[in-house]
Design a protein around this motif. Structure first.
Motif, mmCIF file in Angstrom:
data_model
loop_
_atom_site.group_PDB
_atom_site.id
_atom_site.type_symbol
_atom_site.label_atom_id
_atom_site.label_comp_id
_atom_site.label_asym_id
_atom_site.label_seq_id
_atom_site.Cartn_x
_atom_site.Cartn_y
_atom_site.Cartn_z
ATOM 1 N N CYS A 100 0.859 -1.192 0.000
ATOM 2 C CA CYS A 100 0.000 0.000 0.000
ATOM 3 C C CYS A 100 0.890 1.234 0.000
ATOM 4 N N THR A 126 4.112 -3.142 -4.488
ATOM 5 C CA THR A 126 3.168 -2.023 -4.532
ATOM 6 C C THR A 126 3.115 -1.461 -5.957
ATOM 7 N N TRP A 181 -2.195 3.283 -8.299
ATOM 8 C CA TRP A 181 -2.837 3.054 -6.994
ATOM 9 C C TRP A 181 -3.910 4.122 -6.722
ATOM 10 N N THR A 184 -13.271 3.349 -5.012
ATOM 11 C CA THR A 184 -12.412 2.547 -5.886
ATOM 12 C C THR A 184 -12.311 1.146 -5.295
ATOM 13 N N LYS A 185 -11.921 0.221 -6.142
ATOM 14 C CA LYS A 185 -11.829 -1.176 -5.698
ATOM 15 C C LYS A 185 -10.741 -1.379 -4.649
ATOM 16 N N ASN A 186 -9.758 -0.458 -4.626
ATOM 17 C CA ASN A 186 -8.723 -0.601 -3.598
ATOM 18 C C ASN A 186 -8.985 0.292 -2.382
ATOM 19 N N HIS A 223 -10.425 3.420 -1.750
ATOM 20 C CA HIS A 223 -10.459 4.881 -1.607
ATOM 21 C C HIS A 223 -11.901 5.392 -1.752
ATOM 22 N N ARG A 274 -14.055 -0.004 1.080
ATOM 23 C CA ARG A 274 -12.841 -0.043 1.908
ATOM 24 C C ARG A 274 -12.818 -1.312 2.758
ATOM 25 N N HIS A 285 -12.021 -4.257 0.569
ATOM 26 C CA HIS A 285 -10.591 -4.318 0.259
ATOM 27 C C HIS A 285 -9.811 -4.810 1.484
ATOM 28 N N VAL A 306 -7.354 -7.973 1.569
ATOM 29 C CA VAL A 306 -5.926 -7.814 1.893
ATOM 30 C C VAL A 306 -5.560 -8.668 3.110
#
Ligand code: FES
Ligand SMILES: [Fe+2]
Length: 411
Positions: free
Chosen positions: A56, A172, A178, A245-247, A249, A395, A398, A402
């Protein structure tokens, strides 16, 4: 305090060395969060490994905090101390905050200005670019000692409009990837269009709260929780959006109607929008895992969060003006910043109490449930209304991935 709740360890297990209990079951419904993830001490160790030391990017500061050669600030990423310094060549570098001799923490001040960094233990001296400039007694050092091999260790860093990001992960993705396409437009507006900022000052606070609880912000609560919103009859407008977002945010934009002078504040200029930029309303950018950045009226506020443990989160609220502001605008921003936002701000002070109460309340069995804006129990939404609480769900999704937790029923 720990949870007594013991779920079913047969379902779901994280990928790391986690040996605790939480969360034994991650529910199939996307709006349910197992409360165990807020209170389990051993889970924090895996979060350090998988998230804070993982693949990240983490926000650790802004160029405007260290505008001159020799300026530095320190930051702790999990338990790893960092030293962020501007060199004589005007370059900003991020180092591990440790002497390369025996590992003594090099700099203990939160910020300042140095000609060089000197370790007090045996007086090794490092220049601002990290090179080892002097080390007393080196004639008697080990035969393979070479001074040029003992410069400070640099941490991988990148920047967006002066925001300093670091990562300790091996895989990363590049920062632009990102951040993706959703974040930069709102973040640019939030940063005054170009990120040329001037530091006004800080408020620093330690919340007795898990970092994930601190992050669960939403547009739903503002007119409910915050007394000043009601007294000002400030509903926050009806237009706006949250895009995710998919990651993990979240980007939030909302119209903010000018308040009527209803007598609640003696000086209504305190809550006036005087800026000329196009972002008249609120702009919030939340970056996974723990960074919140806010533009509210004329306030530009970056919140540098440090997860100290499973139940302590330290946040440095940094306030900025724009470099092009005249003195009157700077004064206006200072008044508005210190009076409205942050842990003791007129329109947001109740948040601090909620962070702690949420953390206490979540030491109980069961789930924290998001409701406002939920339209599906199986699909995580990516675009919701500005006053929904569902902006948090990507979030969490994700985070779950993770950390390697499987949903109930998932193979
Ligand atoms: S530990 Fe820094 S000089 Fe020895
Ligand atoms: Fe709030």
């Amino acid at each position: 305090m720990t949870s007594q709740y013991i779920g079913n360890p047969a379902i779901g297990s994280p990928t790391g060395n986690y040996t605790g209990k939480a969360p034994a079951v991650w529910p199939a419904k996307v709006n349910q969060i197992p409360k165990e993830v807020f209170g389990d001490k051993s889970l924090f160790e895996d979060e350090l490994k998988n998230i804070f030391y993982g693949d990240c990017w983490h926000v650790v500061g802004h160029f405007a905090e260290i505008p001159n050669a020799g300026d530095f600030k320190t930051f702790d990423l999990g338990r790893v101390p960092l030293l962020i310094a501007r060199g004589k060549d005007n370059q900003v570098r991020v180092f591990y905050n440790t002497c390369t001799h025996r590992g003594n923490q090099l700099e203990v001040a939160t910020s300042g200005n140095r000609k060089e960094f000197e370790c007090p233990y045996h007086r090794w001296l490092f220049s601002l670019d990290g090179a080892l400039a002097a080390c007393p007694g080196s004639k008697e050092f080990a035969p393979d000692f070479k001074q040029e091999n003992f410069g400070l260790m640099e941490v991988k860093s990148a920047q967006f409009m002066g925001i300093i990001f670091v990562t300790m992960g091996k895989n990363t993705p590049p920062l632009t990837e990102w951040l993706g396409d959703v974040v930069p437009p709102t973040l640019s507006t939030l940063l005054g269009g170009d990120g040329r900022l001037k530091l006004l000052g800080y408020q620093k606070v330690r919340y007795d709260s898990n970092w994930k609880g601190y992050n669960d912000n939403d547009g739903y609560h503002a007119p409910m929780l915050h007394t000043a919103f009601r007294l000002l009859n400030w509903q926050g407008g009806t237009t706006g959006f949250q895009r995710m977002t998919k990651n993990g945010h979240v980007v939030f934009e909302a119209e903010l109607k000018a308040i009527q002078n209803n007598g609640f504040v003696n000086d209504p200029s305190l809550v006036e929008f005087k800026g000329s930029d196009p972002a008249k309303g609120s702009r919030i950018v939340q970056l996974f895992p723990a960074t919140v950045m806010v533009k509210h009226l004329d306030i530009i506020n970056l919140r540098f969060a440090m997860a100290r443990s499973h139940d302590v989160t330290e946040v440095h609220y940094a306030y900025f003006a724009h470099e092009d502001d005249d003195e009157a605008m700077v004064q206006h921003r200072i008044r508005q910043s210190s009076n409205l936002l942050g842990p003791c701000g007129m329109i947001s002070m109740e948040d601090a109490a909620i962070f702690q109460r949420i953390h206490i309340g979540n030491q109980t069995p069961g789930f924290a449930e998001f409701q406002k804006g939920v339209t599906s129990l199986s699909e995580v939404p990516m675009d919701v209304k500005q006053n929904d609480e569902t902006g948090n769900l990507p979030r969490w999704e994700h985070y779950r991935k993770v950390m390697g937790f499987k949903r109930e029923g998932e193979k």
